[in-house]
Design an enzyme around this catalytic site. Structure first.
Site, PDB file in Angstrom:
ATOM      1  N   LYS A 175       0.837  -1.206   0.000  1.00  0.00           N
ATOM      2  CA  LYS A 175       0.000   0.000   0.000  1.00  0.00           C
ATOM      3  C   LYS A 175       0.872   1.256   0.000  1.00  0.00           C
ATOM      4  O   LYS A 175       1.962   1.240   0.547  1.00  0.00           O
ATOM      5  CB  LYS A 175      -0.904  -0.008   1.245  1.00  0.00           C
ATOM      6  CG  LYS A 175      -1.838  -1.200   1.298  1.00  0.00           C
ATOM      7  CD  LYS A 175      -2.525  -1.321   2.647  1.00  0.00           C
ATOM      8  CE  LYS A 175      -1.571  -1.695   3.752  1.00  0.00           C
ATOM      9  NZ  LYS A 175      -2.233  -1.999   5.033  1.00  0.00           N
ATOM     10  N   THR A 208      -7.069   9.369   8.969  1.00  0.00           N
ATOM     11  CA  THR A 208      -6.786   8.129   8.234  1.00  0.00           C
ATOM     12  C   THR A 208      -6.641   6.934   9.175  1.00  0.00           C
ATOM     13  O   THR A 208      -6.016   5.940   8.817  1.00  0.00           O
ATOM     14  CB  THR A 208      -5.490   8.270   7.399  1.00  0.00           C
ATOM     15  OG1 THR A 208      -4.432   8.674   8.291  1.00  0.00           O
ATOM     16  CG2 THR A 208      -5.640   9.279   6.276  1.00  0.00           C
ATOM     17  N   GLY A 210      -7.249   3.607  10.613  1.00  0.00           N
ATOM     18  CA  GLY A 210      -7.945   2.394  10.165  1.00  0.00           C
ATOM     19  C   GLY A 210      -8.003   2.205   8.662  1.00  0.00           C
ATOM     20  O   GLY A 210      -8.719   1.318   8.181  1.00  0.00           O
ATOM     21  N   THR A 211      -7.237   2.990   7.910  1.00  0.00           N
ATOM     22  CA  THR A 211      -7.288   2.835   6.440  1.00  0.00           C
ATOM     23  C   THR A 211      -6.847   1.435   6.002  1.00  0.00           C
ATOM     24  O   THR A 211      -7.452   0.833   5.123  1.00  0.00           O
ATOM     25  CB  THR A 211      -6.399   3.883   5.728  1.00  0.00           C
ATOM     26  OG1 THR A 211      -5.128   3.902   6.363  1.00  0.00           O
ATOM     27  CG2 THR A 211      -7.008   5.260   5.764  1.00  0.00           C
ATOM     28  N   GLY A 212      -5.769   0.943   6.634  1.00  0.00           N
ATOM     29  CA  GLY A 212      -5.234  -0.366   6.230  1.00  0.00           C
ATOM     30  C   GLY A 212      -6.216  -1.488   6.531  1.00  0.00           C
ATOM     31  O   GLY A 212      -6.442  -2.381   5.704  1.00  0.00           O
ATOM     32  N   CYS A 213      -6.816  -1.453   7.728  1.00  0.00           N
ATOM     33  CA  CYS A 213      -7.791  -2.492   8.108  1.00  0.00           C
ATOM     34  C   CYS A 213      -8.979  -2.465   7.152  1.00  0.00           C
ATOM     35  O   CYS A 213      -9.441  -3.513   6.666  1.00  0.00           O
ATOM     36  CB  CYS A 213      -8.314  -2.241   9.522  1.00  0.00           C
ATOM     37  SG  CYS A 213      -7.048  -2.258  10.800  1.00  0.00           S
TER      38      CYS A 213
HETATM   39  N1  LIG Z   1      -4.158  10.353   2.326  1.00  0.00           N
HETATM   40  C1  LIG Z   1      -4.635   9.388   1.563  1.00  0.00           C
HETATM   41  N2  LIG Z   1      -5.362   9.668   0.457  1.00  0.00           N
HETATM   42  C2  LIG Z   1      -5.859   8.696  -0.329  1.00  0.00           C
HETATM   43  N3  LIG Z   1      -5.666   7.365  -0.087  1.00  0.00           N
HETATM   44  C3  LIG Z   1      -4.943   7.007   1.001  1.00  0.00           C
HETATM   45  C4  LIG Z   1      -4.391   7.986   1.884  1.00  0.00           C
HETATM   46  N4  LIG Z   1      -3.742   7.331   2.908  1.00  0.00           N
HETATM   47  C5  LIG Z   1      -3.881   6.022   2.652  1.00  0.00           C
HETATM   48  N5  LIG Z   1      -4.592   5.799   1.519  1.00  0.00           N
HETATM   49  C6  LIG Z   1      -4.995   4.505   0.972  1.00  0.00           C
HETATM   50  O1  LIG Z   1      -5.506   3.738   2.066  1.00  0.00           O
HETATM   51  C7  LIG Z   1      -5.113   2.377   1.962  1.00  0.00           C
HETATM   52  C8  LIG Z   1      -4.293   1.985   3.187  1.00  0.00           C
HETATM   53  O2  LIG Z   1      -2.986   2.491   3.005  1.00  0.00           O
HETATM   54  P1  LIG Z   1      -1.903   2.773   4.123  1.00  0.00           P
HETATM   55  O3  LIG Z   1      -2.226   4.054   4.814  1.00  0.00           O
HETATM   56  O4  LIG Z   1      -0.585   2.681   3.460  1.00  0.00           O
HETATM   57  O5  LIG Z   1      -2.099   1.558   5.129  1.00  0.00           O
HETATM   58  P2  LIG Z   1      -2.023   1.454   6.734  1.00  0.00           P
HETATM   59  O6  LIG Z   1      -3.274   2.065   7.284  1.00  0.00           O
HETATM   60  O7  LIG Z   1      -1.927  -0.008   6.960  1.00  0.00           O
HETATM   61  O8  LIG Z   1      -0.806   2.209   7.161  1.00  0.00           O
HETATM   62  C9  LIG Z   1      -4.355   2.268   0.636  1.00  0.00           C
HETATM   63  O9  LIG Z   1      -5.257   1.919  -0.403  1.00  0.00           O
HETATM   64  C10 LIG Z   1      -3.827   3.686   0.435  1.00  0.00           C
HETATM   65  O10 LIG Z   1      -3.560   3.970  -0.907  1.00  0.00           O
HETATM   66  C1  LIG Z   2      -6.944  -3.269  17.023  1.00  0.00           C
HETATM   67  C2  LIG Z   2      -6.190  -2.590  15.944  1.00  0.00           C
HETATM   68  N1  LIG Z   2      -5.861  -3.278  14.843  1.00  0.00           N
HETATM   69  C3  LIG Z   2      -5.165  -2.673  13.841  1.00  0.00           C
HETATM   70  C4  LIG Z   2      -4.797  -1.349  13.950  1.00  0.00           C
HETATM   71  C5  LIG Z   2      -4.005  -0.687  12.852  1.00  0.00           C
HETATM   72  O1  LIG Z   2      -4.888  -0.267  11.911  1.00  0.00           O
HETATM   73  P1  LIG Z   2      -4.513   0.456  10.539  1.00  0.00           P
HETATM   74  O2  LIG Z   2      -5.611   0.208   9.593  1.00  0.00           O
HETATM   75  O3  LIG Z   2      -3.147   0.078  10.121  1.00  0.00           O
HETATM   76  O4  LIG Z   2      -4.619   1.956  10.956  1.00  0.00           O
HETATM   77  P2  LIG Z   2      -3.721   2.866  11.858  1.00  0.00           P
HETATM   78  O5  LIG Z   2      -3.726   2.429  13.267  1.00  0.00           O
HETATM   79  O6  LIG Z   2      -2.372   2.841  11.216  1.00  0.00           O
HETATM   80  O7  LIG Z   2      -4.411   4.170  11.725  1.00  0.00           O
HETATM   81  C6  LIG Z   2      -5.174  -0.655  15.098  1.00  0.00           C
HETATM   82  N2  LIG Z   2      -4.854   0.642  15.266  1.00  0.00           N
HETATM   83  N3  LIG Z   2      -5.870  -1.298  16.087  1.00  0.00           N
END
Ligand SMILES: Nc1ncnc2c1ncn2[C@@H]1O[C@H](COP(=O)(O)OP(=O)(O)O)[C@@H](O)[C@H]1O
Ligand SMILES: Cc1ncc(COP(=O)(O)OP(=O)(O)O)c(N)n1
Length: 270
Positions: A175, A208, A210-213
């Protein structure tokens, strides 16, 4: 009526933006019946993680078995797995039930910096769980830990995807949310032969959490309906883009994404 069913094995986020709560909301919005096996309860909000309380191995095993023997998920997502023992158990149960649609989101660290996976558990993730995955969805820092390399350029992202593919997953999705700059955020999918990119407009926002989850849960939901990995990623990308753009603006820190947005705006992908 066929009911698509998805199981998430992950941690609970009391703030509702990530973890089990994000997964269930995403499943529901995409018309999939969601089930859970909770690894740990976290006390968490938009400001950070205030506490992590792991469940016992027995509690985790019993939850997985209860769901498996009766409700039979079509796809299974893993999120926060906390320690090596839990990872070994989840891998063993996946093999036992011959589950194939496995989406592994290798959650390691929350946005606020709190560790959600013990450091010594990374090896178990690599050796036990990665080889069972249909799709793995690391963000850039997670891909760096798993490969031991720095990822700063697109070429390095491709090289990392190849290294991750060698760990045994059928598809690798790196990602792009943590890429340092750019108006476009690029997610990279690799299947051992072909690279596909999924692009979105980068939204300048702190909301943002929880975007990854959410993204991995949307992939899981679509795969539980029988969609191909590429189709599932396409829908998941549209789902997360809408959830980030149509922000809720709640909480004093990194606010949650809007799980209603995709359906509310009648977005269609395939
Ligand atoms: N600021 C943003 N604008 C648009 N898409 C985003 C943004 N931040 C993350 N994404 C998208 O959200 C999803 C999760 O990405 P990411 O943030 O790298 O994961 P995580 O939450 O695990 O750190 C991906 O599809 C990424 O392209
Ligand atoms: C209980 C729990 N699981 C996973 C996460 C991490 O989530 P993620 O979507 O990677 O978002 P961020 O925490 O990076 O905003 C979490 N925080 N809690």
């Amino acid at each position: 009526m066929t009911v698509s069913r998805a199981l998430t094995i992950a941690g609970s986020d009391s703030g509702g933006g990530a973890g089990i709560q994000a997964d269930l909301k995403t499943f529901q919005e995409l018309g999939v019946f969601g089930m859970t096996a909770i690894t740990a309860v976290t006390a968490q909000n938009t400001l950070g993680v205030q506490g992590v309380y792991p469940l016992t191995i027995e509690a985790l095993k019993t939850q997985i078995d209860s769901v498996a023997v009766d409700l039979q998920p079509n796809a299974v997502k893993t999120g926060m797995l906390f320690n090596a023992e839990m990872i070994q158990l989840v891998a063993e149960r996946i093999r036992y039930y011959n589950w194939e649609n496995i989406i592994v989101d290798p959650v390691m660290i929350a946005k606020g910096g709190q560790s959600l996976l013990q450091e010594e558990a990374v090896e178990a993730l690599i050796t036990s769980l990665m080889p069972l995955a249909k799709v793995i969805t690391p963000n850039i820092p997670e891909a760096e830990v798993l490969t031991g390399m720095k990822i700063q350029t697109f070429e390095q992202k491709k090289e990392a995807a190849k290294k991750l593919f060698d760990l045994g997953a059928t598809f690798v999705m790196i990602k792009g949310g943590h890429d340092p700059n750019g108006e476009v955020v690029i997610d990279l999918l690799y299947d051992g032969q072909r690279f596909d990119t999924f692009e979105g407009v980068r939204k300048e926002t702190k909301h943002t959490h929880g975007t990854g989850c959410t993204f991995a849960a949307a992939i899981t939901a679509e795969m539980s309906k029988g969609k191909s990995v590429r189709e599932a990623v396409k829908t998941a990308k549209a789902f997360i883009q809408a959830a980030i753009e149509d922000q809720l603006g709640i909480g004093g820190g990194h606010g949650p994404t809007n799980h209603w947005a995709f359906k509310k705006n009648n977005i269609t992908t395939v």
